[in-house]
Every structure is written in structure tokens, then in C-alpha cells.
Design an enzyme around this catalytic site. Sequence first.
Site, PDB file in Angstrom:
ATOM      1  N   GLY A   1      65.050 -10.841   4.193  1.00  0.00           N
ATOM      2  CA  GLY A   1      64.155  -9.585   3.581  1.00  0.00           C
ATOM      3  C   GLY A   1      63.500  -8.864   4.624  1.00  0.00           C
ATOM      4  O   GLY A   1      62.859  -9.531   5.450  1.00  0.00           O
TER       5      GLY A   1
ATOM      6  N   GLY B   1      62.986 -15.511   8.072  1.00  0.00           N
ATOM      7  CA  GLY B   1      61.924 -16.352   6.997  1.00  0.00           C
ATOM      8  C   GLY B   1      62.858 -17.781   7.062  1.00  0.00           C
ATOM      9  O   GLY B   1      63.616 -17.840   7.806  1.00  0.00           O
TER      10      GLY B   1
ATOM     11  N   ILE C   1      56.770 -11.396   4.152  1.00  0.00           N
ATOM     12  CA  ILE C   1      55.696 -11.179   3.209  1.00  0.00           C
ATOM     13  C   ILE C   1      55.242 -12.407   2.485  1.00  0.00           C
ATOM     14  O   ILE C   1      53.919 -12.234   1.980  1.00  0.00           O
ATOM     15  CB  ILE C   1      55.770  -9.919   2.113  1.00  0.00           C
ATOM     16  CG1 ILE C   1      56.644 -10.109   1.147  1.00  0.00           C
ATOM     17  CG2 ILE C   1      56.006  -8.600   2.956  1.00  0.00           C
ATOM     18  CD1 ILE C   1      56.613  -9.090   0.150  1.00  0.00           C
ATOM     19  N   ASP C   2      56.002 -13.262   2.260  1.00  0.00           N
ATOM     20  CA  ASP C   2      55.668 -14.554   1.351  1.00  0.00           C
ATOM     21  C   ASP C   2      54.685 -15.360   1.996  1.00  0.00           C
ATOM     22  O   ASP C   2      54.138 -16.458   1.455  1.00  0.00           O
ATOM     23  CB  ASP C   2      56.666 -15.130   0.940  1.00  0.00           C
ATOM     24  CG  ASP C   2      57.849 -14.340   0.318  1.00  0.00           C
ATOM     25  OD1 ASP C   2      57.353 -13.430  -0.340  1.00  0.00           O
ATOM     26  OD2 ASP C   2      59.056 -14.685   0.286  1.00  0.00           O
TER      27      ASP C   2
ATOM     28  N   ARG D   1      42.010  -1.166 -20.763  1.00  0.00           N
ATOM     29  CA  ARG D   1      43.307  -2.145 -20.925  1.00  0.00           C
ATOM     30  C   ARG D   1      43.001  -3.469 -19.980  1.00  0.00           C
ATOM     31  O   ARG D   1      42.399  -3.494 -19.255  1.00  0.00           O
ATOM     32  CB  ARG D   1      44.466  -1.261 -20.482  1.00  0.00           C
ATOM     33  CG  ARG D   1      44.959  -0.347 -21.585  1.00  0.00           C
ATOM     34  CD  ARG D   1      45.966   0.324 -20.900  1.00  0.00           C
ATOM     35  NE  ARG D   1      46.462   1.276 -21.974  1.00  0.00           N
ATOM     36  CZ  ARG D   1      47.279   2.484 -21.890  1.00  0.00           C
ATOM     37  NH1 ARG D   1      47.694   2.897 -20.507  1.00  0.00           N
ATOM     38  NH2 ARG D   1      47.778   3.127 -23.001  1.00  0.00           N
TER      39      ARG D   1
ATOM     40  N   MET E   1      54.968 -10.240  -5.419  1.00  0.00           N
ATOM     41  CA  MET E   1      55.877 -10.820  -4.898  1.00  0.00           C
ATOM     42  C   MET E   1      55.565 -12.364  -4.130  1.00  0.00           C
ATOM     43  O   MET E   1      54.473 -12.516  -4.093  1.00  0.00           O
ATOM     44  CB  MET E   1      56.913 -10.258  -3.643  1.00  0.00           C
ATOM     45  CG  MET E   1      57.816  -9.176  -4.518  1.00  0.00           C
ATOM     46  SD  MET E   1      58.939  -8.363  -3.011  1.00  0.00           S
ATOM     47  CE  MET E   1      60.173  -7.673  -3.854  1.00  0.00           C
ATOM     48  N   GLY E   2      56.284 -13.113  -3.407  1.00  0.00           N
ATOM     49  CA  GLY E   2      56.104 -14.238  -2.982  1.00  0.00           C
ATOM     50  C   GLY E   2      57.079 -15.259  -3.099  1.00  0.00           C
ATOM     51  O   GLY E   2      56.797 -16.389  -2.645  1.00  0.00           O
TER      52      GLY E   2
ATOM     53  N   HIS F   1      59.563  -3.808  -4.415  1.00  0.00           N
ATOM     54  CA  HIS F   1      59.653  -3.663  -3.056  1.00  0.00           C
ATOM     55  C   HIS F   1      58.817  -2.911  -2.440  1.00  0.00           C
ATOM     56  O   HIS F   1      58.759  -2.750  -1.147  1.00  0.00           O
ATOM     57  CB  HIS F   1      61.122  -3.229  -2.716  1.00  0.00           C
ATOM     58  CG  HIS F   1      62.333  -4.413  -3.155  1.00  0.00           C
ATOM     59  ND1 HIS F   1      62.688  -4.685  -4.392  1.00  0.00           N
ATOM     60  CD2 HIS F   1      62.772  -5.274  -2.342  1.00  0.00           C
ATOM     61  CE1 HIS F   1      63.367  -5.816  -4.293  1.00  0.00           C
ATOM     62  NE2 HIS F   1      63.475  -6.105  -3.110  1.00  0.00           N
TER      63      HIS F   1
ATOM     64  N   GLN G   1      56.169  -3.635  -1.848  1.00  0.00           N
ATOM     65  CA  GLN G   1      55.324  -4.682  -1.106  1.00  0.00           C
ATOM     66  C   GLN G   1      55.788  -4.795   0.193  1.00  0.00           C
ATOM     67  O   GLN G   1      55.368  -5.311   0.975  1.00  0.00           O
ATOM     68  CB  GLN G   1      55.023  -6.011  -2.047  1.00  0.00           C
ATOM     69  CG  GLN G   1      54.267  -5.621  -3.190  1.00  0.00           C
ATOM     70  CD  GLN G   1      54.613  -6.802  -4.276  1.00  0.00           C
ATOM     71  OE1 GLN G   1      53.926  -7.770  -4.462  1.00  0.00           O
ATOM     72  NE2 GLN G   1      55.821  -6.712  -4.638  1.00  0.00           N
TER      73      GLN G   1
HETATM   74  O1  F6P Z   1      61.177 -13.244   0.899  1.00  0.00           O
HETATM   75  C1  F6P Z   1      60.584 -11.880   0.531  1.00  0.00           C
HETATM   76  C2  F6P Z   1      60.915 -11.375  -0.749  1.00  0.00           C
HETATM   77  O2  F6P Z   1      60.362  -9.880  -0.803  1.00  0.00           O
HETATM   78  C3  F6P Z   1      60.225 -12.085  -1.966  1.00  0.00           C
HETATM   79  O3  F6P Z   1      59.142 -12.103  -2.025  1.00  0.00           O
HETATM   80  C4  F6P Z   1      61.153 -11.606  -3.139  1.00  0.00           C
HETATM   81  O4  F6P Z   1      61.038 -12.711  -4.073  1.00  0.00           O
HETATM   82  C5  F6P Z   1      62.441 -11.305  -2.688  1.00  0.00           C
HETATM   83  O5  F6P Z   1      62.073 -11.341  -0.992  1.00  0.00           O
HETATM   84  C6  F6P Z   1      63.315 -10.135  -3.226  1.00  0.00           C
HETATM   85  O6  F6P Z   1      64.476 -10.238  -2.555  1.00  0.00           O
HETATM   86  P1  F6P Z   1      65.454  -8.938  -2.582  1.00  0.00           P
HETATM   87  O7  F6P Z   1      64.991  -8.034  -1.549  1.00  0.00           O
HETATM   88  O8  F6P Z   1      66.798  -9.534  -2.222  1.00  0.00           O
HETATM   89  O9  F6P Z   1      65.417  -8.329  -4.024  1.00  0.00           O
END
Ligand code: F6P
Length: 383
Positions: A14, A121, A146-147, A182, A189-190, A297, A299
Site C-alpha cells: 500500500g 511494509g 501508515i500502520d 452527537r 486504518m492500521g 484512503h 489517511q
Molecule cells: O497497510 C496499509 C493499509 O492502508 C491498512 O491500514 C489498510 O487496512 C489497508 O492498507 C488497506 O488496503 P487497500 O489499499 O488494499 O484497501
Amino acid sequence: MDNQKRIGILTSGGDCPGLNAIIRAVVKCATKKGWLVYGIPYGTDGFVRLVKGISKPEEYLLSDRGYDIQGGIQGLDILQFLSGSILGSFKKRNLDLPGITQDIIEGYKQLQLDALIAIGGDGSMDIIYDLAKMGKWNLVMIPKTIDNDVAMTERSVGFDTARNTVTQALYDLTFTAASHERVIVVEVMGRDAGHLALHAGIAGGADCILIPEITPRLSENLIKKICTQISDLQRKGRNFALIAIAEGVKNMMGEKEKYIAERLADLIQEYSQKLPHSEEKFNTLDAVETRATTLGHLQRCGIPSSFDRILATVFGIKAVNLIEQGQYNRLVIWENGAVNSKSLENVIPLIKWCHQQDGCPSPVDPNGFMVETARSIGILLGD
Ligand code: F6P
């Protein structure tokens, strides 16, 4: 030139902010030494493209030219500000397809590389390490995600920018949450790690942070605790709340759910509505209204933060220096506030073991200072 080297660089897995900054640093540093740098497009797929005749080696050559903005930033310098990867990235390559592994190894040979810098990664590391063994490549790896869950490095490129993005989102959501009284549940993500939710939750003012290391799954008891927290806040005059939930937290059945924030938002709303008005503890909660926001995404986007650009630059240069010193089979790492490297022979077995257990190679330490910090300022972590 006698000691001119030919090195390859690829991005795998990713994307995240800071990949181009690494490429820039590698190209600048290596070309200064008179080396040739080949940018392999789409991870190891770029090797297959060579073998299949789709691309030619000379098309992969990176230099200090190009990428100009007319009259503005010249050469490679624009790259440090761009997220994504100019090389493209590949998330899933089915290595079981007939001939693919051989094609990748053959493609590497065709480029006559002295060494390869692979930016990835832990998933990519696992795969590329095996390919490097088979093809006898001189490999140096740079961690990015990013994780922030790569084993044996305190930081991976991309984490800091994502942390800023999520922090900003929490801050922004505060105002709509407050205006409508609210509870907003924000999904972060992570993958299986809670670093991003924990860090951004603290920085962004979350009242509750749920991470898989502490609350692996939702439960009735957990929902009750969250409602108590909301109720306590209301009694102090706060009529809104922010909850950050890491995507790795599972539902009540212990399964991963696509939009776990929505599930949690519904559960909080349902639970609070069921409560009798007379129950003193929850008497302000009968009208709690929830909303869920999944940041997705976004993020992985945005201008890389200064820390990510620095990390990317330091990591890129370290990788080139390791190659110059003939130190291969290494992972560049961040340790005690400085750059260092570790042998992949130590890192990869740990990563492989975690993958076999379906676990995370570098989870949040539930007894660590970040968790302690969150607790100390009254953030509910759910345990
Ligand atoms: O590993 C990075 C990451 O953005 C994770 O945080 C997330 O779960 C995953 O990749 C999302 O992957 P994709 O881009 O395949 O939807």
C-alpha cells in the site's frame, strides 16, 4: 567508472506519503556517486514487464532531470512533496502463477543490478526477502506504512503524515459533533495495529480510543462502558463525544467487519435508547445520537509531513550507504531517535512467524507509555 553501481529501487504494498521522498533521496545520493538508479515500476511486477518485453531497461533509469514544474521547482525536488509513488506499487502479486517467480528473477538479471532497495511494509518484506534469496539479490529494505507495524523499527515512513491527517479529521469533526450534540465514531486504518488510532486519538481529542491490542472485539460490557463515559461527559456539560476505533477491532462475533465504526455507532445508539429514564447513571443518554465516519484512503494521502520527509531522506541515504559499504540483507530502521539497520535474518523470521499466527509484527504495547498517557488524561480505552 570502476565503482559505478547499478541499483534498483521499487515500492511495494500500500502506498503512503513519503515514498517519493525516499526515491528522491536515493536518486540524489546515488547519482552523486556516479551510480545508475533504475526505478522498477509496480513493485516486482516491473521485472516481469522486462521479461515479457513490455518495458525496456533504459525506460527505468531515474535521473535528476524531469519532474519539473515550469519556472518552479526543478529536477527531483518536487518529489518530496508528492504522496503516492511515481513508480506505482503492487499490493498482491500471485507468486503461484506459473513462471512468475522465475520471470521476476530473470528481470532482475536483465537489469544487471548490483543491489536492490525495496521500500515496503512487512507483507512485501516477507515476499521480497524470499525472492532475494532465490535470485541471490543484494537487498536493502526501507520500512513504510501508515500502520507503523513493521518489526524492529520505531517508525515507518508514512505514519507521521497519516497521524496528522487523522488528528486533523478528529479536530474538524469536533465542531459538527458539538453543533448537533452527537457522538461521532471515527474509523481509523492500521490493519491489525492500533498505533494510528491511539496516537491520533490522543492528539485529536478523542474521548474513547478502541484498539485491537486492548479491545480485540466489541462486547456488551464495552458498549456499557462507552455509554457510561459519554454520560459522565454529559454531566460535566459536554454534549458531544468523539470515539476513535481502529479498523482491526472485531465485532461482537469476533469477526472483522468492513465498517466497524458504523456497527459501534449503532450499538451505542441502541444501548443508550434502551436505558430507562429513571436510571440515574444514564438519565442524560436517552437521546444520544450517533454518526460514523470512515476516513479510508484519505489517511494514505496528503503532503508528507516534515518528519516523514526527513525520515524518508535519512532512510534513503542510509540505504545507499549500506550498499556502498557492501552491507546487504539489511532493514533500515529508526531506533532511539536515530537511523540504524538490522539484519533481515533477524527481522524476517519474526515477521513470518507473526503472519503464520495471523498476528501483528509490531503491535501497540498495552503497558507502554502511550497507553498510559491516554489513560492519564481520562481517555477510555475500553478495558
Ligand atoms: O497497510 C496499509 C493499509 O492502508 C491498512 O491500514 C489498510 O487496512 C489497508 O492498507 C488497506 O488496503 P487497500 O489499499 O488494499 O484497501
